[in-house]
Design a protein around this motif. Structure first.
Motif, PDB file in Angstrom:
ATOM      1  N   ILE A   1       0.831  -1.208   0.000  1.00 34.06           N
ATOM      2  CA  ILE A   1       0.000   0.000   0.000  1.00 34.06           C
ATOM      3  C   ILE A   1       0.867   1.260   0.000  1.00 34.06           C
ATOM      4  CG2 ILE A   1      -1.662   1.343   1.355  1.00 34.06           C
ATOM      5  CD1 ILE A   1      -2.850  -1.343   2.297  1.00 34.06           C
ATOM      6  N   LEU A   2       1.884   1.294   0.880  1.00 33.56           N
ATOM      7  CA  LEU A   2       2.718   2.495   0.977  1.00 33.56           C
ATOM      8  C   LEU A   2       3.664   2.632  -0.207  1.00 33.56           C
ATOM      9  CD1 LEU A   2       2.722   4.695   3.161  1.00 33.56           C
ATOM     10  CD2 LEU A   2       1.489   2.624   3.819  1.00 33.56           C
ATOM     11  N   TRP A   3       4.072   1.528  -0.786  1.00 34.75           N
ATOM     12  CA  TRP A   3       4.916   1.568  -1.988  1.00 34.75           C
ATOM     13  C   TRP A   3       4.133   2.174  -3.148  1.00 34.75           C
ATOM     14  CZ3 TRP A   3       6.909  -3.431  -4.847  1.00 34.75           C
ATOM     15  CH2 TRP A   3       7.922  -3.072  -5.749  1.00 34.75           C
ATOM     16  N   LEU A   4       2.880   1.746  -3.298  1.00 31.32           N
ATOM     17  CA  LEU A   4       2.012   2.314  -4.332  1.00 31.32           C
ATOM     18  C   LEU A   4       1.779   3.796  -4.072  1.00 31.32           C
ATOM     19  CD1 LEU A   4       0.117   1.972  -6.781  1.00 31.32           C
ATOM     20  CD2 LEU A   4      -1.702   1.307  -5.170  1.00 31.32           C
ATOM     21  N   TYR A   5       1.542   4.150  -2.823  1.00 28.15           N
ATOM     22  CA  TYR A   5       1.339   5.559  -2.447  1.00 28.15           C
ATOM     23  C   TYR A   5       2.582   6.388  -2.780  1.00 28.15           C
ATOM     24  CZ  TYR A   5       0.981   9.539   0.804  1.00 28.15           C
ATOM     25  OH  TYR A   5       0.968  10.784   1.376  1.00 28.15           O
ATOM     26  N   ALA A   6       3.769   5.860  -2.462  1.00 35.71           N
ATOM     27  CA  ALA A   6       5.015   6.573  -2.759  1.00 35.71           C
ATOM     28  C   ALA A   6       5.221   6.709  -4.265  1.00 35.71           C
ATOM     29  CB  ALA A   6       6.197   5.823  -2.132  1.00 35.71           C
ATOM     30  N   HIS A   7       4.839   5.671  -5.013  1.00 37.17           N
ATOM     31  CA  HIS A   7       4.989   5.728  -6.471  1.00 37.17           C
ATOM     32  C   HIS A   7       4.055   6.779  -7.080  1.00 37.17           C
ATOM     33  CE1 HIS A   7       6.152   4.331 -10.420  1.00 37.17           C
ATOM     34  NE2 HIS A   7       4.880   4.171 -10.755  1.00 37.17           N
ATOM     35  N   ILE A   8       2.837   6.867  -6.554  1.00 36.75           N
ATOM     36  CA  ILE A   8       1.885   7.881  -7.036  1.00 36.75           C
ATOM     37  C   ILE A   8       2.440   9.284  -6.778  1.00 36.75           C
ATOM     38  CG2 ILE A   8      -0.403   8.891  -6.657  1.00 36.75           C
ATOM     39  CD1 ILE A   8      -1.429   6.046  -6.107  1.00 36.75           C
ATOM     40  N   LEU A   9       3.003   9.489  -5.586  1.00 37.87           N
ATOM     41  CA  LEU A   9       3.609  10.780  -5.280  1.00 37.87           C
ATOM     42  C   LEU A   9       4.785  11.072  -6.213  1.00 37.87           C
ATOM     43  CD1 LEU A   9       3.653  10.794  -1.352  1.00 37.87           C
ATOM     44  CD2 LEU A   9       2.116  12.050  -2.871  1.00 37.87           C
ATOM     45  N   THR A  10       5.538  10.036  -6.550  1.00 41.51           N
ATOM     46  CA  THR A  10       6.710  10.218  -7.419  1.00 41.51           C
ATOM     47  C   THR A  10       6.306  10.621  -8.830  1.00 41.51           C
ATOM     48  OG1 THR A  10       7.997   8.596  -6.136  1.00 41.51           O
ATOM     49  CG2 THR A  10       8.748   9.075  -8.370  1.00 41.51           C
ATOM     50  N   VAL A  11       5.385   9.856  -9.433  1.00 44.88           N
ATOM     51  CA  VAL A  11       5.009  10.112 -10.834  1.00 44.88           C
ATOM     52  C   VAL A  11       4.150  11.361 -10.974  1.00 44.88           C
ATOM     53  CG1 VAL A  11       5.182   7.677 -11.459  1.00 44.88           C
ATOM     54  CG2 VAL A  11       2.972   8.585 -10.696  1.00 44.88           C
TER      55      VAL A  11
END
Length: 524
Positions: free
Chosen positions: A225-235
């Motif tokens: 969940i947090l990896w996906l959240y971090a990826h969304i913030l990145t892109v």
């Protein structure tokens, strides 16, 4: 008002920790075991990526070199884990890279014979070969102490009182890898910390087909969940104009691992060239090997408790240390840029999942080897931001520390002597290394700064390890301070049963070698 009965305010001491779904020699279903093994692999990635990410650029290495070192560290870690669970202590412990080796390795990196090399690629190779040579020579410390049973003889001076500070500081001593790293990216780290606690503790009773899914796989679910959240913030560009340090700790694309990783690459011995040998480098590295030995001893004690097993006898502990020495020898031959030790975070995960199965760890070792060969897939998982791992460490390191404190149940804590030993050992175990760290940070060198580099490395490495300082202080005090007539207060009547393999009938169940090898290597 009636008097309170003693049994209403006290709990009887227990040899084995209760409440585990699966202990060391019981196994979940194959599907569950594979998923749990993958979870341990994901957790082991944190250290496997952090150490090369820090060291390889200092050596002059490129992103390609960093990827190869990460792959090698995972590959050798998988082999060492299999060896340890089959022929070593047989406890469910992951063997991975160790931060204890950073001081002597950085000393080698800053050696004038390497730092003056203009070509970065050549400097990297020459430095790597020097590190390999130092690891190969220094591995003899653990090999000799282990296979000669000398370390087992040394453990005769240990007691529950003396082991409390050591095992506790195996966890507490890693506090700098916890919230200080979380604070570098609070928008990812703090939600990860809260979510992991919520899933693993508050929602642990929620089951799917009688499987406590959230408790058992809280780590995988919260990281996803947090990896996906971090990826969304990145892109989405949330970090586009943030400082470089913030981007490095928060973004999912800063490690440059996926683009640099080959599809298939099998690490092999001497892949960086023939190791070079220097007596000064080897002597300095021996201090790190000793620290690794002490920290692993504490971690093995904690792992035994979290696998619902009895404490490992002296013979078994020495056997494990001997094989760990072989593991450091393999680190030197393959070129992992670091020595080996027990992964403390994976020991903590045994308690968080309440699964201490040896088979789960062996499956995890298979994942380490498999994904180290398939570079692109391994690099994908390794792109998880360090902050996410640090949030989990806050919980798992604390669990291991609490296991160390649980040994107090076998001692008399109404004894002023015991209170003095435990309190002073824990305080100095935290305070002395903190002095060494703060001094190094302000002066860019350790407090020991003579013209003899290997002596500097020796002193700075030993006294920068909380568990090692705690061992030195607690064992000295425990064996010299009012030593006579205090065996019962120290917990020795309980402890002495586990000194020898035949001292307790359960040892055979937990620690006997596979394939009937005990016929050839009879335990003492």
């Amino acid at each position: 008002m009636s008097d309170i009965k003693p049994e209403e305010i006290s709990h009887p001491p227990m040899d084995q920790l209760q409440g585990f779904e699966y202990c060391i020699d019981s196994n979940p279903s194959w599907g569950e075991a594979i998923a749990l093994g993958f979870q341990h692999y994901i957790l082991a990635l944190g250290t496997a990526v952090m150490i090369p990410t820090f060291l390889v650029p200092l050596m002059g290495g490129s992103d390609d070199d960093k990827v190869r070192v990460v792959q090698t560290l995972l590959f050798v870690g998988g082999i060492n884990t299999l060896i340890q669970t089959l022929f070593g202590t047989r406890l469910p412990t992951i063997i991975g890279g160790s931060y204890a080796f950073l001081i002597p390795i950085i000393s080698i990196i800053h050696d004038s014979s390497f730092s003056q090399i203009a070509n970065d690629r050549e400097r990297f190779l020459q430095t790597m070969r020097a590190i390999q040579g130092a690891l190969i020579v220094s591995s003899s410390i653990q090999i000799i102490l282990g296979y000669s049973q000398l370390w087992g003889i040394c453990t005769r001076f240990f007691s529950p009182v003396g082991m409390v500070p050591v095992v506790s500081l195996v966890g507490f001593g890693l506090f700098y890898r916890g919230f200080p790293v979380v604070g570098r990216c609070v928008e990812i780290g703090v939600p990860m910390l809260i979510l992991f606690v919520a899933l693993s503790q508050y929602l642990k009773h929620l089951s799917v087909r009688r499987l406590p899914l959230l408790e058992r796989f809280a780590l995988l679910i919260s990281i996803a969940i947090l990896w996906l959240y971090a990826h969304i913030l990145t892109v989405s560009g949330a970090y586009k104009y943030r400082p470089v340090k913030t981007q490095f700790n928060c973004r999912t694309d800063r490690a440059n691992l996926i683009s640099s990783a080959p599809w298939i690459k099998v690490p092999y011995p001497l892949q960086w060239g023939a190791p070079t040998f220097d007596a000064g480098h080897a002597f300095g590295m021996m201090a790190a090997v000793f620290v690794s030995l002490v920290e692993s001893t504490g971690a093995y004690k904690a792992a035994a408790r979290l696998a619902s097993a009895t404490p490992p006898p002296a013979h078994v502990l020495s056997r494990g240390i001997g094989w760990q020495g072989i593991g450091i020898l393999l680190d030197g031959l393959f070129g992992t840029v670091s020595g080996s030790t027990v992964s403390v975070e994976n020991v903590g995960l045994l308690g968080s999942t309440r699964v201490g199965s040896r088979r789960v760890i062996q499956i995890s070792a298979g994942f380490m080897i498999f994904f180290s060969i398939l570079g692109k897939f391994g690099a994908l998982f390794a792109s998880i931001p360090f902050t996410i791992f640090a949030a989990v460490y806050c919980i798992l390191f604390g669990l291991v520390a609490a296991v160390g404190l649980s040994f107090l149940q076998f001692t008399n804590m109404n004894s002023m002597r015991n209170l003095f030993i435990v309190g002073v050992s824990i305080f100095l175990g935290l305070s002395i290394p903190e002095y060494f760290f703060s001094y190094t940070e302000s002066a860019n060198r350790g407090p020991a700064h003579t013209k003899t580099e290997w002596f500097n490395d020796y002193i700075n490495t030993i006294f920068s390890s909380p568990a090692t300082v705690a061992l030195i202080v607690s064992v000295f005090l425990d064996n010299t301070l009012d030593f006579k007539d205090t065996a019962r207060d120290r917990g020795m009547p309980w402890w002495v049963r586990f000194r020898t393999f035949k001292g307790d009938s359960r040892n055979e169940e937990f620690y006997t070698l596979p394939f009937n090898l005990n016929r050839f290597f009879p335990p003492s």
